[in-house]
Write an enzyme that holds these catalytic residues in place. Structure first.
Site, PDB file in Angstrom:
ATOM      1  CG  ASP A  10       9.915 -54.040  23.110  1.00  0.00           C
ATOM      2  OD1 ASP A  10      10.367 -53.623  24.201  1.00  0.00           O
ATOM      3  OD2 ASP A  10      10.120 -53.461  22.026  1.00  0.00           O
ATOM      4  CB  CYS A  67       8.447 -50.776  23.685  1.00  0.00           C
ATOM      5  SG  CYS A  67       7.935 -49.221  22.940  1.00  0.00           S
ATOM      6  CB  THR A  69      10.458 -44.887  22.064  1.00  0.00           C
ATOM      7  OG1 THR A  69       9.517 -45.688  21.324  1.00  0.00           O
ATOM      8  CG2 THR A  69      11.799 -44.875  21.344  1.00  0.00           C
ATOM      9  CG  HIS A 100      -6.397 -33.048  32.363  1.00  0.00           C
ATOM     10  ND1 HIS A 100      -6.036 -31.893  31.716  1.00  0.00           N
ATOM     11  CD2 HIS A 100      -6.452 -32.729  33.688  1.00  0.00           C
ATOM     12  CE1 HIS A 100      -5.886 -30.910  32.607  1.00  0.00           C
ATOM     13  NE2 HIS A 100      -6.125 -31.398  33.814  1.00  0.00           N
ATOM     14  CG  HIS A 135     -10.914 -33.355  32.635  1.00  0.00           C
ATOM     15  ND1 HIS A 135     -10.198 -32.512  31.803  1.00  0.00           N
ATOM     16  CD2 HIS A 135     -10.661 -32.946  33.897  1.00  0.00           C
ATOM     17  CE1 HIS A 135      -9.534 -31.638  32.544  1.00  0.00           C
ATOM     18  NE2 HIS A 135      -9.800 -31.874  33.821  1.00  0.00           N
TER      19      HIS A 135
HETATM   20  C1  RB5 Z   1      12.888 -52.153  19.550  1.00  0.00           C
HETATM   21  O1  RB5 Z   1      14.178 -52.051  19.027  1.00  0.00           O
HETATM   22  C2  RB5 Z   1      12.199 -50.789  19.527  1.00  0.00           C
HETATM   23  O2  RB5 Z   1      11.934 -50.428  18.212  1.00  0.00           O
HETATM   24  C3  RB5 Z   1      10.947 -50.826  20.366  1.00  0.00           C
HETATM   25  O3  RB5 Z   1      11.266 -51.195  21.667  1.00  0.00           O
HETATM   26  C4  RB5 Z   1      10.197 -49.514  20.493  1.00  0.00           C
HETATM   27  O4  RB5 Z   1      11.033 -48.470  20.874  1.00  0.00           O
HETATM   28  C5  RB5 Z   1       9.312 -49.169  19.387  1.00  0.00           C
HETATM   29  O5  RB5 Z   1       8.564 -48.171  19.413  1.00  0.00           O
END
Ligand code: RB5
Length: 147
Positions: A10, A67, A69, A100, A135
């Site tokens: 993203d 993304c 996180t 694994h 596994h």
């Molecule tokens: C975008 O602001 C953020 O929410 C997205 O990149 C991600 O971290 C979502 O899990």
């Protein structure tokens, strides 16, 4: 035959995606870039789903998702039973995701991980083979959840 690696992110992951793309190409793989194309705000599920489709239809052998996180985009990809997307934070999680779990997608959190660690994760993910053996049956079960 040259292996094709799919990559998608993203807006929050766009810059790290660009960096990882150049590493993947330098390492001699082909790239299937599923977007996004800029830091303009988009919805991460669209890119997780695009990755799941690309892997399911054999357009790429494996994939990398980014993304903010790594959480949302990996949740989206994992809704497809063909996908084993592992959210990795360091070289050990990336290596064990392959050894694994036979992960076919690695997810990274661009807002959490440094670029050098991200590159190490990429190398570990691309170069570590699945361990098989004990596994294998467990991984098979991941593709056939109880109804
Ligand atoms: C975008 O602001 C953020 O929410 C997205 O990149 C991600 O971290 C979502 O899990």
């Amino acid at each position: 035959m040259v292996k094709t690696i799919a990559i998608a992110s993203d807006h929050a992951g766009f810059e790290l995606k660009s960096l990882l793309k150049s590493v993947i190409l330098e390492d001699g793989y082909q790239i299937l870039d599923l977007g996004t194309e800029s830091t303009e705000s988009v919805d991460y599920p669209d890119f997780g789903y695009a990755m799941a489709d690309a892997i399911s239809s054999n357009k790429a052998e494996c994939g990398v998702l980014v993304c903010g996180t790594g959480i949302g985009i990996s949740i989206a990809a994992n809704r497809n039973p063909n996908i084993r997307a592992a959210l990795c934070h360091d070289v050990t999680t990336a290596r064990l995701a392959r050894e694994h779990n036979d992960a076919n997608v690695m997810a990274l959190g661009a807002r959490l991980i440094g670029t050098e660690v991200a590159k190490q994760c990429l190398t570990a993910f691309l170069e570590t083979p699945f361990g098989g053996d004990r596994h294998a049956g467990r991984v098979r079960k991941l593709g056939a959840p109880p109804v």
